[in-house]
Enzyme design. Structure first.
Site, PDB file in Angstrom:
ATOM      1  N   GLY A 244      51.074  83.174  88.906  1.00  0.00           N
ATOM      2  CA  GLY A 244      50.786  84.511  89.395  1.00  0.00           C
ATOM      3  C   GLY A 244      50.010  84.610  90.682  1.00  0.00           C
ATOM      4  O   GLY A 244      49.893  85.709  91.244  1.00  0.00           O
ATOM      5  N   PRO A 280      52.838  77.778  88.748  1.00  0.00           N
ATOM      6  CA  PRO A 280      53.136  78.495  89.996  1.00  0.00           C
ATOM      7  C   PRO A 280      54.637  78.511  90.281  1.00  0.00           C
ATOM      8  O   PRO A 280      55.345  77.538  90.027  1.00  0.00           O
ATOM      9  CB  PRO A 280      52.393  77.657  91.046  1.00  0.00           C
ATOM     10  CG  PRO A 280      52.475  76.261  90.489  1.00  0.00           C
ATOM     11  CD  PRO A 280      52.323  76.424  88.994  1.00  0.00           C
ATOM     12  N   ARG A 319      64.707  91.984  96.096  1.00  0.00           N
ATOM     13  CA  ARG A 319      63.319  92.389  95.949  1.00  0.00           C
ATOM     14  C   ARG A 319      62.977  93.722  96.624  1.00  0.00           C
ATOM     15  O   ARG A 319      62.272  94.551  96.028  1.00  0.00           O
ATOM     16  CB  ARG A 319      62.374  91.297  96.455  1.00  0.00           C
ATOM     17  CG  ARG A 319      62.432  90.010  95.644  1.00  0.00           C
ATOM     18  CD  ARG A 319      61.370  89.006  96.070  1.00  0.00           C
ATOM     19  NE  ARG A 319      60.038  89.461  95.706  1.00  0.00           N
ATOM     20  CZ  ARG A 319      59.147  89.920  96.565  1.00  0.00           C
ATOM     21  NH1 ARG A 319      59.404  89.979  97.875  1.00  0.00           N
ATOM     22  NH2 ARG A 319      57.960  90.318  96.144  1.00  0.00           N
ATOM     23  N   CYS A 349      77.364  99.770  99.129  1.00  0.00           N
ATOM     24  CA  CYS A 349      77.605 101.217  99.131  1.00  0.00           C
ATOM     25  C   CYS A 349      76.631 101.983  98.247  1.00  0.00           C
ATOM     26  O   CYS A 349      77.024 102.633  97.272  1.00  0.00           O
ATOM     27  CB  CYS A 349      79.046 101.497  98.726  1.00  0.00           C
ATOM     28  SG  CYS A 349      80.236 100.909  99.940  1.00  0.00           S
ATOM     29  N   GLU A 350      75.359 101.872  98.543  1.00  0.00           N
ATOM     30  CA  GLU A 350      74.352 102.743  97.951  1.00  0.00           C
ATOM     31  C   GLU A 350      73.115 102.719  98.829  1.00  0.00           C
ATOM     32  O   GLU A 350      72.841 101.734  99.531  1.00  0.00           O
ATOM     33  CB  GLU A 350      74.010 102.324  96.521  1.00  0.00           C
ATOM     34  CG  GLU A 350      73.510 100.925  96.332  1.00  0.00           C
ATOM     35  CD  GLU A 350      73.167 100.662  94.869  1.00  0.00           C
ATOM     36  OE1 GLU A 350      72.000 100.889  94.493  1.00  0.00           O
ATOM     37  OE2 GLU A 350      74.064 100.239  94.112  1.00  0.00           O
ATOM     38  N   TYR A 378      62.525  84.209  94.238  1.00  0.00           N
ATOM     39  CA  TYR A 378      63.152  85.438  93.747  1.00  0.00           C
ATOM     40  C   TYR A 378      64.115  86.016  94.787  1.00  0.00           C
ATOM     41  O   TYR A 378      64.224  87.224  94.952  1.00  0.00           O
ATOM     42  CB  TYR A 378      62.087  86.458  93.326  1.00  0.00           C
ATOM     43  CG  TYR A 378      61.132  85.873  92.319  1.00  0.00           C
ATOM     44  CD1 TYR A 378      61.547  85.652  91.008  1.00  0.00           C
ATOM     45  CD2 TYR A 378      59.850  85.485  92.682  1.00  0.00           C
ATOM     46  CE1 TYR A 378      60.687  85.076  90.092  1.00  0.00           C
ATOM     47  CE2 TYR A 378      58.987  84.902  91.765  1.00  0.00           C
ATOM     48  CZ  TYR A 378      59.418  84.703  90.466  1.00  0.00           C
ATOM     49  OH  TYR A 378      58.575  84.113  89.559  1.00  0.00           O
TER      50      TYR A 378
END
Length: 424
Positions: A244, A280, A319, A349-350, A378
């Site tokens: 974290g 980690p 993200r 397409c958004e 990520y």
């Protein structure tokens, strides 16, 4: 920028030209630096080893979910890193990358019976148990296999922290772990089972944490629970402290350094005589990777807004859309001129396919290359083929050499994975 630097006016990954990589591999593409992965692991290892009597024998178990590429895992494995895993697939990846089973921790709130059985047969270091039903299922599975499972009880300390509500995992309403009082009962219950061997306690309260205060509170609670269990005659030899610790996604440094983190942990655990584990993920991988993209076009509107339309999209780097996360964007070959404000978007397409709004950058033209920094964690692991866009490839750089470590699938390969129902 963590081994992604300007050389003769152009960004390089270590000693490799990003322009040359784009020409060879195409864009978008993730690029990882071996030197940065090595440096990040070494900095954390040295910070822990600075407290030998408390943390000298601690295990660094990299959180595979952050970046599960086999070459990234193999790079860390050669440094002595273990693995924190949350699925059978991640365990298999860690093993294939050369991480010994006795350095693999299996966590997760929803492990299936098949996954638990696989972990036991593989001989992982420990299974972090998060509930009474899981404990009972694991005991039955271990009995059926004729083995004894080493376990730790994951505690929910009612201390949530992190860079976003969706990555806060230690709060009272979060799904992870068991409350402190229940953890004591669960530990004793495990000790009474002939098929379970409780070895420790653990917690993980969130991701992208920049203040040590909530971590210190959670670690202090684990110490108190350890002392209570020992007073009850139950041995506790390990403490799993989770991960974290945050990273600087933009400029400057995070509040807490690995050295500060290690010093705090050593202070809390001093004299407890336990083997600590750290998990980690982002800390090791985030700033070791970039996403390289090409500008499709610059769209200017009458109101003065400029849209920088890239060939990278939210399915490649999720993200910003999911967490409103910030990633610095840099041109590979910066042009001279006054900064210009761009809304940086992809082709999906958004409207959620927006990386940034009003971001000031040097003048940029169609065909230019840009990078998203801090994309090594990520990024590729959360990518998808939404809009039937091929998965983004991954490249590992080591000095002057580089290799494609996940290829971009062709459209034929994408379509070949599916079959048409026989009545169609």
């Amino acid at each position: 920028m963590d081994h992604f630097d300007l050389v003769d006016g152009e960004l390089h990954a270590e000693q490799v030209s990003l322009t040359a990589l784009a020409a060879e591999v195409g864009t978008p593409v993730y690029i990882y630096s071996t030197a940065t992965l090595t440096r990040h692991y070494t900095v954390l290892r040295e910070a822990l080893d600075a407290h030998p009597s408390v943390l000298g024998d601690s295990l660094i178990a990299y959180a595979v979910k952050a970046n599960s590429n086999l070459s990234v895992l193999a790079t860390l494995a050669r440094l002595g890193c273990g693995a924190d895993t949350v699925s059978e697939g991640e365990i298999r990846r860690a093993l294939k990358a050369g991480i010994p089973a006795d350095r693999i921790i299996f966590s997760g709130v929803g492990k299936t019976d098949a996954e638990l059985a696989f972990a036991l047969q593989a001989g992982v270091r420990q299974i972090n148990v998060e509930s009474v039903p899981e404990l009972d299922r694991l005991a039955a599975i271990a009995a059926g296999l004729g083995v004894v499972a080493d376990i730790a009880i994951r505690v929910n300390p009612k201390i949530g922290a992190g860079g976003h509500a969706k990555i806060t995992t230690g709060g009272e309403g979060d799904k992870f772990g068991v409350p402190a009082d229940e953890a004591l009962d669960l530990y004793a219950r495990a000790a009474a089972s002939p098929h379970l061997n409780p070895v420790g306690l653990g917690c993980h309260i969130g991701s992208q944490i920049t203040d040590l205060t909530p971590l210190e509170g959670a670690f202090g609670l684990l110490r108190k629970l350890t002392e209570t269990l020992r007073q009850q005659g139950l041995p506790v030899t390990r403490i799993d402290l989770g991960g974290g610790l945050g990273v600087p996604y933009v400029g400057g440094a995070v509040t807490a350094s690995p050295a500060d983190y290690a010093a705090m942990t050593a202070r809390v655990l001093d004299g407890l005589d336990v083997e600590a584990a750290f998990e980690p993920g982002r800390l090791l991988a985030a700033n070791a990777g970039i996403l390289l993209a090409r500008v499709i076009q610059v769209t200017e509107r009458a109101d003065g807004r400029r849209f920088l339309v890239l060939d990278a999209a939210m399915n490649d780097l999720l993200r910003p859309a999911m967490y409103d996360a910030f990633h610095e964007v840099k041109p590979v070959a910066p042009r001279e001129g006054e900064p210009v404000a761009y809304d940086i978007v992809g082709p999906v397409c958004e409207t959620g396919d927006t990386f940034a709004r009003g971001r000031l950058l040097p003048p940029i033209q169609a065909g230019d290359l840009v990078v998203f920094t801090g994309a090594g964690a990520y990024g590729a692991t959360m990518s998808s083929e939404y809009n039937s866009r091929p998965l983004v490839p991954e490249v590992l750089v080591d000095g002057e050499r580089w290799a494609v470590v996940r290829a971009r699938p062709s459209y034929d390969e994408m379509l070949a994975r599916e079959t048409t129902a026989d009545w169609l």
